[in-house]
Write an enzyme that holds these catalytic residues in place. Structure first.
Site, PDB file in Angstrom:
ATOM      1  N   GLY A 134      76.150  22.702   8.178  1.00  0.00           N
ATOM      2  CA  GLY A 134      77.060  23.453   8.859  1.00  0.00           C
ATOM      3  C   GLY A 134      77.678  24.487   7.873  1.00  0.00           C
ATOM      4  O   GLY A 134      77.084  24.552   6.669  1.00  0.00           O
ATOM      5  N   HIS A 135      78.705  25.352   8.122  1.00  0.00           N
ATOM      6  CA  HIS A 135      79.302  26.105   7.317  1.00  0.00           C
ATOM      7  C   HIS A 135      80.687  25.678   6.511  1.00  0.00           C
ATOM      8  O   HIS A 135      81.381  26.536   5.740  1.00  0.00           O
ATOM      9  CB  HIS A 135      79.560  27.285   7.966  1.00  0.00           C
ATOM     10  CG  HIS A 135      78.330  27.947   8.634  1.00  0.00           C
ATOM     11  ND1 HIS A 135      78.327  29.264   9.285  1.00  0.00           N
ATOM     12  CD2 HIS A 135      77.265  27.697   8.411  1.00  0.00           C
ATOM     13  CE1 HIS A 135      77.194  29.666   9.570  1.00  0.00           C
ATOM     14  NE2 HIS A 135      76.441  28.615   9.054  1.00  0.00           N
ATOM     15  N   GLY A 136      80.787  24.408   6.508  1.00  0.00           N
ATOM     16  CA  GLY A 136      81.865  23.857   5.876  1.00  0.00           C
ATOM     17  C   GLY A 136      83.220  23.875   6.570  1.00  0.00           C
ATOM     18  O   GLY A 136      83.267  23.753   7.781  1.00  0.00           O
TER      19      GLY A 136
ATOM     20  N   ASP B 148      77.597  25.794  12.501  1.00  0.00           N
ATOM     21  CA  ASP B 148      78.684  26.733  11.938  1.00  0.00           C
ATOM     22  C   ASP B 148      79.914  26.006  11.358  1.00  0.00           C
ATOM     23  O   ASP B 148      79.338  24.894  10.836  1.00  0.00           O
ATOM     24  CB  ASP B 148      79.239  27.534  13.160  1.00  0.00           C
ATOM     25  CG  ASP B 148      79.808  29.035  12.928  1.00  0.00           C
ATOM     26  OD1 ASP B 148      80.666  29.129  11.903  1.00  0.00           O
ATOM     27  OD2 ASP B 148      79.370  29.956  13.266  1.00  0.00           O
TER      28      ASP B 148
END
Length: 512
Positions: free
Chosen positions: A358-360, A336
């Protein structure tokens, strides 16, 4: 004393007399049979009911082994417990004793919180990378309190006893977790402490979470709470053993229902002033790797946080209702957001972070709750994102509540094969361009993207979709150089309800 600290204090006393006490951290299941055929004649159960006003919220029920001293403690301290806002009722059912503890003065999750006021930063100007024993400092090795490093024995009680001896010491003291694998269930490292200076928890080995998700009734694994001065260091690892629980995880980020229940975070800092988390590793958490909330003057550095890119809701560092947080020199690989910041965050600096998978790095989602506190003063500098599904993202819900995010800058950022490298999404969880929901009520202003370069896999590399009701103000893009991978058209930009201010290189080209 804060309600949680008071509850923990009471719990410590009950635990010593009961021989074990799970709601304050112990999950020692030795010699306890909770099956219908159990032969224990003094099995106890208890339940906490934290209440806010007239609203009663069930927290948990746990089984513990009792002795006669427990009944004496309740009888001898009933007046004092009532004075502290705690109602204790004991009744006998057959040969079993059921204790009901109704504890008031708790704020229910989702109610308005207040961002802490930052006092003096005791670590300012000091070399926090160097750990030096204070003269006469006591070292409380968890093995001296009964912990076994075999990866099987439940060491929760030993950890609790070592923490209590350290926290309540009148001289400087620290907890030491040596090499080995130590199994620990959910527990509090609760203050306030009486040591002259900050308490140190030095983890050199591996702390391993139990896998039974029902044991994590307080919502987290290792909870550091009501502390003024704490250092979590040592080069060791916190293994959340989350793989078995991921299939049961609720996606609270995409779920607009505020009643969604998160999986337990591995390390939880709440109401901590002047805290350091340094040179540790976390592996496969059930939920977030690290959760910082209602804290001030927090440093997180030299961290390695690891989970598969497919692991759900495993944010690396999640921050809310906190001020003066510094993240630096860390590597986050997770499923995430590498770093997520929601309401009430003020003055956060992120430097030299490597993120991916991941999602930054995300601000939001905002506008999910009523009366959210503003987000202000975010600095992201000299960071690298590799293969993330988002890059630098600000997101807010449409058709929900008001909010504010302002004074935010991203500078000297390198992207490698990143999807959605620059994105302001005020239509979160609603289809871009065709969203029929009412506009977001979150105001976004004074945002800068400066010297952002690298490669993207998205045809739209700069995506600024702001609220029609409250257009974004003063969004600046300076020296943006994002190349689309593959023999396709150059990357593009999309802008709605925003008039960006451009300077220097612009690749993709500026919005028309």
């Amino acid at each position: 004393m804060a309600p949680h600290a008071e509850l923990a204090k009471i719990g410590y006393e009950i635990e010593k007399l009961f021989g074990r006490q799970k709601s304050f951290g112990s999950s020692n299941n030795n010699n306890l049979n909770t099956s219908p055929s159990a032969t224990h004649q003094n099995l106890c159960q208890y339940k906490f009911y934290p209440a806010y006003g007239s609203k009663v919220v069930h927290m948990h029920v746990e089984d513990i082994t009792c002795n006669e001293a427990a009944s004496r403690f309740i009888a001898d301290n009933r007046t004092e417990l009532h004075r502290k806002g705690t109602m204790v009722i004991a009744k006998r059912v057959g040969v079993d004793v059921i204790l009901w503890l109704a504890v008031a003065c708790f704020v229910v999750e989702g109610d308005e919180r207040v961002r802490p006021i930052a006092g003096p930063d005791i670590y300012e100007g000091r070399n926090v990378a160097k750990d030096v024993l204070a003269p006469g400092e006591i070292i409380n090795n968890v093995m001296s309190f009964g912990a076994k490093p075999d990866g099987k024995f439940d060491c929760t009680q030993a950890f609790m006893d070592a923490w209590r001896a350290t926290c309540k010491s009148k001289v400087q003291a620290r907890v030491l977790v040596p090499l080995g694998r130590f199994v620990v269930s959910a527990m509090y490292f609760a203050g306030p402490c009486t040591t002259p200076g900050p308490v140190t928890v030095q983890v050199e080995g591996t702390v391993v979470a139990t896998t039974d998700i029902s044991e994590y009734v307080d919502g987290e694994w290792l909870m550091f709470q009501d502390l003024s001065g704490i250092k979590l260091i040592g080069g060791g690892t916190f293994d959340g053993q989350g793989k078995d629980s991921w299939s049961q995880t609720e996606n609270c980020e995409t779920d607009s229902d505020s009643a969604c229940v998160r999986a337990p975070s591995s390390i939880f800092f709440s109401r901590v002033n002047n805290g350091i988390i340094q040179n540790i590793k976390t592996l496969n958490p059930k939920g977030f790797h690290i959760f910082v909330t209602n804290c001030a003057n927090i440093r997180l550095r030299l961290l390695k946080l690891t989970a598969p890119g497919t692991s759900p809701n495993t944010d690396g560092i999640h921050i809310s209702h906190s001020i003066n947080v510094k993240i630096s020199k860390s590597n986050i690989e997770t499923g995430d957001d590498c770093v997520s910041m929601i309401q009430g965050v003020n003055n956060v600096t992120i430097k030299r972070l490597k993120c991916g998978p991941g999602h930054g790095i995300s601000i939001g989602s905002l506008g999910k709750y009523q009366d959210e506190l503003e987000v202000r003063g975010i600095r992201v500098e000299n960071c690298t994102l590799v293969g993330t599904t988002n890059g630098l993202r600000i997101k807010s819900w449409p058709e929900k509540y008001s909010g504010l995010a302002t004074d935010i800058s991203y500078s000297d950022i390198t992207m490698e094969n990143v999807k959605n490298p620059i994105i302001i999404d005020q239509e979160y969880q609603c289809s871009p361009g065709i969203c029929k929901k009412k506009p977001s009520l979150v105001k976004i202003s004074n945002v800068g993207f400066i010297n952002v370069k690298g490669t993207t896999i998205s045809p739209i590399a700069v995506d600024l979709r702001c609220s029609k009701q409250f257009p974004c103000e003063n969004v600046q893009l300076h020296n943006i150089d994002l190349k689309l991978l593959g023999p396709i058209l150059p990357s593009g930009a999309r802008c709605a309800n925003v008039k960006p201010i451009y300077g220097g290189i612009q690749m993709p080209p500026a919005c028309p």
